[in-house]
Structure formats: C-alpha cells, structure tokens
Design a protein around this motif. Structure first.
Motif, PDB file in Angstrom:
ATOM      1  N   ASP A 184       0.859  -1.186   0.000  1.00 52.96           N
ATOM      2  CA  ASP A 184       0.000   0.000   0.000  1.00 52.96           C
ATOM      3  C   ASP A 184       0.898   1.240   0.000  1.00 52.96           C
ATOM      4  OD1 ASP A 184      -1.518   2.266   0.892  1.00 52.96           O
ATOM      5  OD2 ASP A 184      -3.032   0.918   1.708  1.00 52.96           O
ATOM      6  N   ALA A 185       0.932   1.936  -1.130  1.00 51.83           N
ATOM      7  CA  ALA A 185       1.832   3.081  -1.285  1.00 51.83           C
ATOM      8  C   ALA A 185       1.562   4.173  -0.256  1.00 51.83           C
ATOM      9  CB  ALA A 185       1.720   3.648  -2.702  1.00 51.83           C
ATOM     10  N   ASP A 186       0.298   4.404   0.091  1.00 54.10           N
ATOM     11  CA  ASP A 186      -0.015   5.451   1.057  1.00 54.10           C
ATOM     12  C   ASP A 186       0.566   5.129   2.440  1.00 54.10           C
ATOM     13  OD1 ASP A 186      -1.417   6.952  -0.836  1.00 54.10           O
ATOM     14  OD2 ASP A 186      -3.338   6.024  -0.333  1.00 54.10           O
ATOM     15  N   ILE A 187       0.414   3.904   2.860  1.00 58.91           N
ATOM     16  CA  ILE A 187       0.959   3.511   4.164  1.00 58.91           C
ATOM     17  C   ILE A 187       2.476   3.520   4.118  1.00 58.91           C
ATOM     18  CG2 ILE A 187       1.183   1.594   5.805  1.00 58.91           C
ATOM     19  CD1 ILE A 187      -1.784   1.015   5.274  1.00 58.91           C
ATOM     20  N   ARG A 188       3.036   2.995   3.042  1.00 57.65           N
ATOM     21  CA  ARG A 188       4.491   2.969   2.882  1.00 57.65           C
ATOM     22  C   ARG A 188       5.054   4.386   2.965  1.00 57.65           C
ATOM     23  NH1 ARG A 188       4.450   0.193  -1.690  1.00 57.65           N
ATOM     24  NH2 ARG A 188       4.811   1.992  -3.030  1.00 57.65           N
ATOM     25  N   ASP A 189       4.412   5.322   2.270  1.00 55.47           N
ATOM     26  CA  ASP A 189       4.887   6.712   2.268  1.00 55.47           C
ATOM     27  C   ASP A 189       4.720   7.365   3.635  1.00 55.47           C
ATOM     28  OD1 ASP A 189       5.508   6.370  -0.400  1.00 55.47           O
ATOM     29  OD2 ASP A 189       3.767   7.490  -1.141  1.00 55.47           O
ATOM     30  N   LEU A 190       3.595   7.096   4.310  1.00 54.10           N
ATOM     31  CA  LEU A 190       3.358   7.653   5.637  1.00 54.10           C
ATOM     32  C   LEU A 190       4.407   7.161   6.628  1.00 54.10           C
ATOM     33  CD1 LEU A 190       1.572   9.151   7.775  1.00 54.10           C
ATOM     34  CD2 LEU A 190       0.356   6.981   8.035  1.00 54.10           C
ATOM     35  N   VAL A 191       4.649   5.858   6.634  1.00 59.87           N
ATOM     36  CA  VAL A 191       5.633   5.281   7.550  1.00 59.87           C
ATOM     37  C   VAL A 191       7.025   5.829   7.240  1.00 59.87           C
ATOM     38  CG1 VAL A 191       6.755   3.129   8.271  1.00 59.87           C
ATOM     39  CG2 VAL A 191       4.269   3.206   7.986  1.00 59.87           C
ATOM     40  N   ALA A 192       7.373   5.873   5.967  1.00 63.66           N
ATOM     41  CA  ALA A 192       8.687   6.395   5.579  1.00 63.66           C
ATOM     42  C   ALA A 192       8.838   7.844   6.022  1.00 63.66           C
ATOM     43  CB  ALA A 192       8.879   6.274   4.066  1.00 63.66           C
ATOM     44  N   PHE A 193       7.814   8.654   5.785  1.00 65.62           N
ATOM     45  CA  PHE A 193       7.869  10.067   6.168  1.00 65.62           C
ATOM     46  C   PHE A 193       8.098  10.211   7.671  1.00 65.62           C
ATOM     47  CE2 PHE A 193       5.678  13.824   7.824  1.00 65.62           C
ATOM     48  CZ  PHE A 193       6.388  14.823   7.165  1.00 65.62           C
ATOM     49  N   LYS A 194       7.335   9.462   8.469  1.00 69.13           N
ATOM     50  CA  LYS A 194       7.447   9.574   9.926  1.00 69.13           C
ATOM     51  C   LYS A 194       8.821   9.134  10.412  1.00 69.13           C
ATOM     52  CE  LYS A 194       5.914  10.514  13.979  1.00 69.13           C
ATOM     53  NZ  LYS A 194       5.795  11.916  14.367  1.00 69.13           N
ATOM     54  N   LEU A 195       9.354   8.078   9.826  1.00 66.73           N
ATOM     55  CA  LEU A 195      10.652   7.579  10.272  1.00 66.73           C
ATOM     56  C   LEU A 195      11.798   8.493   9.819  1.00 66.73           C
ATOM     57  CD1 LEU A 195      10.206   3.735   9.903  1.00 66.73           C
ATOM     58  CD2 LEU A 195      10.001   5.145  11.958  1.00 66.73           C
TER      59      LEU A 195
END
Length: 124
Positions: free
Chosen positions: A10-21
């Motif tokens: 899921d690109a949205d979750i992947r991007d959200l997690v990456a952004f936060k980390l």
C-alpha cells in the motif's frame, strides 16, 4: 540514525511510515513486496525491518521466516504491520519470528515510538 526497511504494497501507508521515520532521523528504504525486501536485505546492512503481512507474491510472514532462517539476518529486528487483528493472526506473526506486531490503522506516533523502543533494546 538507524537504517530501516519498509515493505508494504500500500503506497499510502508505505509513504506515511517512511515520512514519519525520516522525520525521526532514520534512513529509510521502502519497497512494495516481499521479494524486493529480501533483495534489499542481501544488498545493504539494516537495523530494523517493518513488514506488511499481506503483500503480493511473498507475504510478510514468509519474509520474516526467511529473515530468521538466514544467519546474516537472524537477529535483525522485525515488526509486522497489518490489518489482521485476530488473536490467531498475532500468534502466527510471533511464531514466524516477529519481534513486534502493529495493527492497522495505527498512529504514526505510536509506530515511531515502537521503532525507537525496539532499536533501544537492540543497542543494549
């Protein structure tokens, strides 16, 4: 700064997690499936892996088992991220070798806290 791999289709979750980390100061590599995750693990040193359970091709559970079976990655911390929240699902995740299990939807702040806690335990 920890090197973290995220594998989620899921690109949205992947991007959200990456952004936060990244915001928390970590170096992040993000991929969309289990095979790509294993390839990254072979090519670069990592400090932590976040795996979605339901990915096309190779599930996060299968990737986790592979991580535990390989001497080079056997001690690599693995956190599973999934919408599968039944008690049996959680048991399967830990049986596959996961160190932690986060159920979607999750708070990005909680995810960051769990990553930090996991990395702190590993550093000890």
């Amino acid at each position: 700064m920890a090197r973290v791999l995220i594998a989620d289709d899921d690109a949205d979750i992947r991007d959200l997690v990456a952004f936060k980390l990244v915001q928390s100061g970590h170096q992040v590599t993000a991929v969309e499936d289990g095979m790509a995750a294993l390839q990254v693990m072979r090519e670069q040193p990592l400090d932590l892996v976040l795996l979605d359970i339901r990915m096309p091709g190779m599930s996060g559970l299968d990737v986790c088992r592979e991580v535990r079976a390989a001497p080079a990655t056997a001690s690599l911390p693995v956190i599973l991220i999934t919408a599968r929240s039944q008690e049996g699902d959680v048991e399967l995740g830990f049986a596959a070798g996961a160190d932690d299990y986060i159920i979607k939807p999750f708070s990005p702040r909680e995810l960051s806290s769990r990553v930090t806690a996991m990395l702190t335990r590993v550093d000890r």
